[in-house]
Design a protein around this motif. Structure first.
Motif, PDB file in Angstrom:
ATOM      1  N   PHE A 178       0.822  -1.216   0.000  1.00 57.62           N
ATOM      2  CA  PHE A 178       0.000   0.000   0.000  1.00 57.62           C
ATOM      3  C   PHE A 178       0.853   1.262   0.000  1.00 57.62           C
ATOM      4  CE2 PHE A 178       0.195  -1.655   4.370  1.00 57.62           C
ATOM      5  CZ  PHE A 178       0.778  -0.595   5.047  1.00 57.62           C
ATOM      6  N   GLU A 179       2.114   1.122   0.467  1.00 60.70           N
ATOM      7  CA  GLU A 179       2.997   2.291   0.483  1.00 60.70           C
ATOM      8  C   GLU A 179       3.488   2.609  -0.930  1.00 60.70           C
ATOM      9  OE1 GLU A 179       5.020   1.922   4.920  1.00 60.70           O
ATOM     10  OE2 GLU A 179       5.847   0.743   3.255  1.00 60.70           O
ATOM     11  N   TYR A 180       3.986   1.587  -1.627  1.00 56.91           N
ATOM     12  CA  TYR A 180       4.584   1.915  -2.922  1.00 56.91           C
ATOM     13  C   TYR A 180       3.586   1.886  -4.070  1.00 56.91           C
ATOM     14  CZ  TYR A 180       5.225  -2.645  -5.343  1.00 56.91           C
ATOM     15  OH  TYR A 180       5.055  -3.812  -6.027  1.00 56.91           O
ATOM     16  N   LEU A 181       2.451   1.214  -3.887  1.00 51.53           N
ATOM     17  CA  LEU A 181       1.457   1.208  -4.962  1.00 51.53           C
ATOM     18  C   LEU A 181       0.497   2.387  -4.864  1.00 51.53           C
ATOM     19  CD1 LEU A 181       0.547  -2.600  -5.116  1.00 51.53           C
ATOM     20  CD2 LEU A 181       1.965  -1.315  -6.720  1.00 51.53           C
ATOM     21  N   PHE A 182       0.105   2.744  -3.620  1.00 49.97           N
ATOM     22  CA  PHE A 182      -0.955   3.754  -3.458  1.00 49.97           C
ATOM     23  C   PHE A 182      -0.555   4.930  -2.559  1.00 49.97           C
ATOM     24  CE2 PHE A 182      -2.962  -0.474  -3.970  1.00 49.97           C
ATOM     25  CZ  PHE A 182      -3.465  -0.296  -5.251  1.00 49.97           C
ATOM     26  N   LYS A 183       0.724   4.913  -2.134  1.00 42.28           N
ATOM     27  CA  LYS A 183       1.230   6.009  -1.289  1.00 42.28           C
ATOM     28  C   LYS A 183       0.405   6.169  -0.024  1.00 42.28           C
ATOM     29  CE  LYS A 183       3.998   7.069  -4.707  1.00 42.28           C
ATOM     30  NZ  LYS A 183       4.856   5.966  -5.044  1.00 42.28           N
TER      31      LYS A 183
END
Length: 201
Positions: A178-183
């Motif tokens: 969720f951090e690198y895909l959707f910030k």
């Protein structure tokens, strides 16, 4: 030995005081002593029976007495009761033997346990190598699929993403999905993966 002094006078030593099982050996030693075939002062141990037939171990010192012609005319015998000492020695010997036996048994047990452990370690090593090879083959297959394949750890990190996924979304570089895909800073509650992670279903 439980006798009055005069009770012993005139009695045959071997028949009266030596246990049956030791009589022959004791008599033979005495014959050797008076024949002059052994040292005039001889030390040996043998059992003697008390008046109430208790067996005691005596340590003897025997000296032959000779006449002017050198013939043996008598023997002078002095003894020390060493029964308790012999019993203690026997007890120590038995304890030592028992300890030796236990050490040998324990050594065998440890050796067997080590052998079993080595077999288990080798089996586990082979199983891990086989699993590693299978995992590598699986990754190779997943890598070539023309579909998005991503594996998520329970904490949402990405241990594997296939080429098709990486080309579309890029590398995770240690970040959670969720951090690198959707910030985002939290997992996406609308994501089916989130439901699986929370319900284990």
């Amino acid at each position: 030995m439980g006798y009055e002094p005069l009770e012993n006078v005139g009695r045959n030593w071997f028949d009266s005081f030596v246990p049956d099982k030791d009589r022959e050996r004791t008599r033979a030693g005495f014959v050797e002593l008076i024949s002059g075939n052994i040292d005039p002062i001889e030390y040996f141990e043998n059992p003697v029976l008390t008046k109430n037939k208790e067996e005691r171990i005596i340590s003897w010192h025997n000296t032959v007495l000779r006449d002017q012609m050198g013939n043996v005319v008598a023997t002078l015998n002095s003894g020390e009761d060493i029964t308790e000492r012999k019993q203690a020695e026997e007890g120590l010997r038995r304890a030592h033997d028992e300890l030796e036996l236990r050490v040998r048994e324990r050594t065998r047990e440890i050796r067997e346990a080590n052998r079993v452990l080595q077999v288990e370690i080798e089996d586990r090593r082979r199983a891990e190598e086989a699993a590693k090879r299978e995992r590598q083959r699986l990754y190779e297959v997943l890598e070539t699929l023309p579909a998005y394949v991503v594996l998520l750890a329970p904490d949402y990190h990405v241990p594997f993403a296939n080429r098709f996924f990486r080309e579309r979304f890029g590398e995770s570089h240690g970040k959670r999905c969720f951090e690198y895909l959707f910030k985002r800073t939290e997992a996406c509650e609308t994501c089916e993966t989130y439901t699986v992670m929370k319900t284990h279903a």
